[in-house]
Scaffold this motif. Structure first.
Motif, mmCIF file in Angstrom:
data_model
loop_
_atom_site.group_PDB
_atom_site.id
_atom_site.type_symbol
_atom_site.label_atom_id
_atom_site.label_comp_id
_atom_site.label_asym_id
_atom_site.label_seq_id
_atom_site.Cartn_x
_atom_site.Cartn_y
_atom_site.Cartn_z
ATOM 1 N N SER A 1 5.906 -115.858 52.851
ATOM 2 C CA SER A 1 5.719 -114.915 51.739
ATOM 3 C C SER A 1 4.984 -113.650 52.164
ATOM 4 O O SER A 1 4.867 -112.703 51.381
ATOM 5 C CB SER A 1 4.948 -115.598 50.594
ATOM 6 O OG SER A 1 5.708 -116.670 50.060
ATOM 7 N N PRO B 1 10.973 -111.989 46.205
ATOM 8 C CA PRO B 1 11.382 -112.773 47.382
ATOM 9 C C PRO B 1 11.886 -111.850 48.490
ATOM 10 O O PRO B 1 12.435 -110.777 48.224
ATOM 11 C CB PRO B 1 12.529 -113.636 46.843
ATOM 12 C CG PRO B 1 12.344 -113.681 45.366
ATOM 13 C CD PRO B 1 11.725 -112.379 44.989
ATOM 14 N N HIS C 1 13.283 -115.956 52.147
ATOM 15 C CA HIS C 1 13.452 -116.801 50.945
ATOM 16 C C HIS C 1 14.929 -116.851 50.545
ATOM 17 O O HIS C 1 15.474 -117.917 50.232
ATOM 18 C CB HIS C 1 12.673 -116.235 49.756
ATOM 19 C CG HIS C 1 11.186 -116.177 49.925
ATOM 20 N ND1 HIS C 1 10.505 -114.988 50.142
ATOM 21 C CD2 HIS C 1 10.242 -117.146 49.886
ATOM 22 C CE1 HIS C 1 9.211 -115.240 50.224
ATOM 23 N NE2 HIS C 1 9.016 -116.527 50.083
ATOM 24 N N THR D 1 7.343 -126.656 50.138
ATOM 25 C CA THR D 1 6.490 -125.499 50.397
ATOM 26 C C THR D 1 5.034 -125.827 50.123
ATOM 27 O O THR D 1 4.728 -126.568 49.186
ATOM 28 C CB THR D 1 6.924 -124.255 49.601
ATOM 29 O OG1 THR D 1 6.144 -123.133 50.034
ATOM 30 C CG2 THR D 1 6.769 -124.450 48.101
ATOM 31 N N HIS E 1 10.190 -118.880 46.306
ATOM 32 C CA HIS E 1 11.358 -119.737 46.574
ATOM 33 C C HIS E 1 12.136 -119.985 45.275
ATOM 34 O O HIS E 1 13.369 -119.948 45.253
ATOM 35 C CB HIS E 1 10.915 -121.091 47.130
ATOM 36 C CG HIS E 1 10.513 -121.088 48.579
ATOM 37 N ND1 HIS E 1 11.317 -120.619 49.581
ATOM 38 C CD2 HIS E 1 9.383 -121.522 49.189
ATOM 39 C CE1 HIS E 1 10.707 -120.761 50.754
ATOM 40 N NE2 HIS E 1 9.524 -121.304 50.541
#
Ligand code: APR
Length: 242
Positions: A15, A67, A71, A89, A96
């Protein structure tokens, strides 16, 4: 080589390019806070306002990020994967989840947030979990129990990660395990690669640079996940064994 049963573990690094801070980088989340002040049950009992504020800030940030290509590539793979597909995760963001909504519908897209979710809240008495995209007040009344209040639905240090039996069963049956953007600093996620190796799976690590656990992987692909992950996933094939 074709694979059938895929388990992917992601951490804060996937991320990062969306603008969500990681934990242990020099400008990471733990640099501004002591874990014992904002991410333990004791901290919440001692100073609930500070803990709620820490997560309210992170919840507000989510509204400003989207995202990234890593992702999206995972969600697109899920849409075409013929075998078992489990995405685990450690992240509590919803990137996601949002990527999956944007990708083609996938029958087997299985996503587990093993450390909980920022956009959910949990009743302190019943343990019931509900969606909660807004800020949580210090003594937010719970809709689930007259004496309950709401806490972040986050697995704090000293608490048990979620859905571990499902995760371990999938690891024991997988033939390909990918680890993306995690320092491997926190158990039990740090031990997943060993379970996959014992199952005979091929193991691949994606990170900016080798981590302390790199020696436990068959292959390491280093660089930003938005550059390393999409081409690797694009060449993966799964032939459903009928
Ligand atoms: N692409 C790939 N990897 C990246 C990127 C990127 N663009 N940016 C950072 N990384 C890598 C870092 O090199 C590091 O190895 O992501 C990893 C992030 O490590 P941490 O900050 O330790 O985050 P994470 O591994 O997810 O932490 C695990 O620890 O604090 C707890 O509950 C918290 O879920 C978290 C857990």
């Amino acid at each position: 080589m074709t694979h059938r049963n895929l388990v992917i573990l992601t951490g804060a690094g996937i991320s990062a390019e969306s603008g969500v801070p990681t934990f242990r980088a020099s400008d990471g989340l733990w640099m501004g806070h002591r874990i014992e002040d904002v991410a333990t049950p004791e901290a919440f009992a001692r100073d609930p306002a500070q803990v709620q504020d820490f997560y309210n800030q992170r919840r507000r940030l989510l509204a400003t990020v989207v995202p990234n290509a890593a992702h999206i590539a995972l969600a697109e793979l899920a849409a075409r994967w013929q075998g078992e597909f489990l995405l685990v995760t450690q992240n509590v963001d919803d990137l996601h989840d949002r990527a999956h909504v944007e990708a083609p519908p996938a029958a087997g897209f299985d996503l587990i947030h093993m450390h909980g979710e920022l956009l959910k809240a949990r009743c302190t008495v019943s343990g019931s979990v509900s969606d909660w995209p807004g800020a949580l007040a210090t003594d937010q009344p719970s809709p689930h129990h007259p004496r309950g209040t709401l806490r972040p639905h986050i697995v704090w240090f000293g608490e048990i990660p979620l859905q571990m039996e499902r995760i371990e069963a999938a690891l024991e049956a997988c033939d390909l395990f990918l680890s993306v953007g995690t320092s491997g600093a926190v158990w039990s996620a740090a031990g997943f690669v060993e379970i996959a190796r014992a199952a005979g799976a091929q193991t691949v690590e994606f990170d900016l640079a080798p981590t302390s656990g790199s020696h436990r992987f068959d292959l390491g692909l280093y660089g930003p996940a938005t550059r390393t992950l999409p081409p690797f996933l694009a060449q993966l094939n799964s032939d459903a064994i009928v």
